[in-house]
Design a protein around this motif. Structure first.
Motif, short mmCIF file in Angstrom:
data_model
loop_
_atom_site.label_atom_id
_atom_site.label_comp_id
_atom_site.label_asym_id
_atom_site.label_seq_id
_atom_site.Cartn_x
_atom_site.Cartn_y
_atom_site.Cartn_z
N SER A 124 1.05 -0.76 -0.14
CA SER A 124 -0.15 0.09 0.13
C SER A 124 0.82 1.05 -0.21
O SER A 124 2.24 1.24 0.73
CB SER A 124 -0.65 -0.29 1.49
N SER A 125 0.33 2.66 -0.65
CA SER A 125 0.75 4.00 -0.06
C SER A 125 1.85 3.66 1.26
O SER A 125 3.15 4.44 1.39
CB SER A 125 -0.28 4.74 -0.81
N ARG A 153 4.97 1.92 1.03
CA ARG A 153 6.04 2.34 0.36
C ARG A 153 6.49 2.56 1.01
O ARG A 153 8.32 2.81 1.69
CB ARG A 153 5.47 2.28 -0.81
N GLN A 154 5.83 3.91 2.31
CA GLN A 154 6.66 4.84 2.73
C GLN A 154 7.33 4.76 3.44
O GLN A 154 8.26 4.78 3.71
CB GLN A 154 5.13 6.01 2.76
#
Length: 311
Positions: free
Chosen positions: A122-123, A126-127
């Motif tokens: 997910s975003s 990823r971060q």
């Protein structure tokens, strides 16, 4: 540690944009947030410190090589654990590289994703992985420019909580740009409020709230009620009285105001009051009786809760 002396960077002949004779120090292990309106010089300062922008004059000293987040990294495919292991550049053996990756996965709670493909994250995940990539080499200094502004508030708070606990444990020096005052108050040792390339105030969060240096700082800290002291005392005309929203008392000796609006805030009820052309803001607790629109009440400042700033 960072020591900055008389830093100058100009982008035009008028000299409005950029950095203007800026000097400050960030101690080892200290977290400093940089705040201010758009165009005030926040990102310019960070780019100078990270070495991607050259100053016109002045100097700065950084103890160690800085890491910067977010870099323009692309996560396409591949195993998360292998990606992090490959990111290790310090001189350690393979087993230690794996342990560094697992420690960061524990910190940012993506241990179950270590065997996943990068493209499946997910975003928010990823971060976390990209941030771990910058931290895995144990940098002495971390520079961040609004690192999680695009994430939803819940995910951002989740990441920041783990990040700053890790930063404190590892004694990493941090300079970060943020527009979120609540986050700056919670995680920063110092706040630098920028305007037109200079620091309006550089102080602890407590000092920023209790002793703002000028009207600009006061407004940025969220204060809204400003009266010339001459309004209350004709002998005094060189200072502004700042009255916090909650610092009013209802008294027959007060000035009469009319309630023009009412709406709920976070753990409070907020009112807008008017008296002639003057507007004031009043906040009361959520259990206090709700005042009706159009009602008139007499108010005076709670003087012990107020403070003065010079004109």
């Amino acid at each position: 540690m960072i020591v900055v002396n008389n830093l100058v960077k100009k982008f035009d002949n008028r000299g409005i944009a950029g950095i203007h004779d800026l000097s400050f120090e960030v101690k080892s292990g200290e977290i400093m947030s940089i705040m201010g309106p758009n165009g005030s010089g926040k990102s310019t300062l960070l780019n100078i410190l990270r070495g991607t922008l050259k100053q016109d004059s002045g100097s700065f000293l950084i103890d160690g090589a800085p890491a910067f987040f977010p870099e323009n990294d692309e996560l396409s495919s591949g195993n998360v654990l292998k990606f992090l292991i490959k990111s290790v550049t310090i001189d350690v053996d393979e087993e230690k590289k794996i342990q560094l990756a697992r420690d960061l996965a524990d910190t940012f709670e993506f241990t179950f994703q270590l065997r996943q493909n990068l493209s499946d994250l997910s975003s928010g995940q990823r971060q976390k992985v990209l941030l771990s990539k910058e931290l895995i080499n144990r940098p002495a200094l971390l520079l961040m420019d609004e690192p999680f502004a695009h994430l939803d508030p819940f995910t951002r708070k989740d990441i920041l909580k783990g990040l700053f606990q890790y930063i404190k444990d590892q004694q990493i020096t941090v300079v970060w740009v943020t527009h979120d005052l609540e986050e700056a108050f919670r995680f920063s040792d110092k706040i630098a409020l920028m305007n037109f390339g200079k620091f309006e105030q550089h102080a602890t969060p407590f000092e920023m709230v209790t002793s703002p240096r000028n009207l600009f700082v006061s407004k940025f800290m969220g204060y809204r009620n400003f009266y010339p002291m001459s309004f209350w005392n004709s002998a005094t005309n060189d200072t502004i009285l700042v009255i916090p929203d909650h610092a009013w008392e209802e008294t027959p000796e007060g000035i009469e105001y009319t309630i023009k609006s009412c709406h709920p805030g976070i753990q409070k009820i907020e009112y807008t009051m008017e008296q002639g052309e003057r507007t004031l803001h009043l906040a009361r607790g959520p259990k206090s009786p709700v005042l009706e629109l159009g009602a008139r009440i007499k108010l005076l400042p709670l003087w012990k809760e107020c403070f003065q700033i010079p004109l």
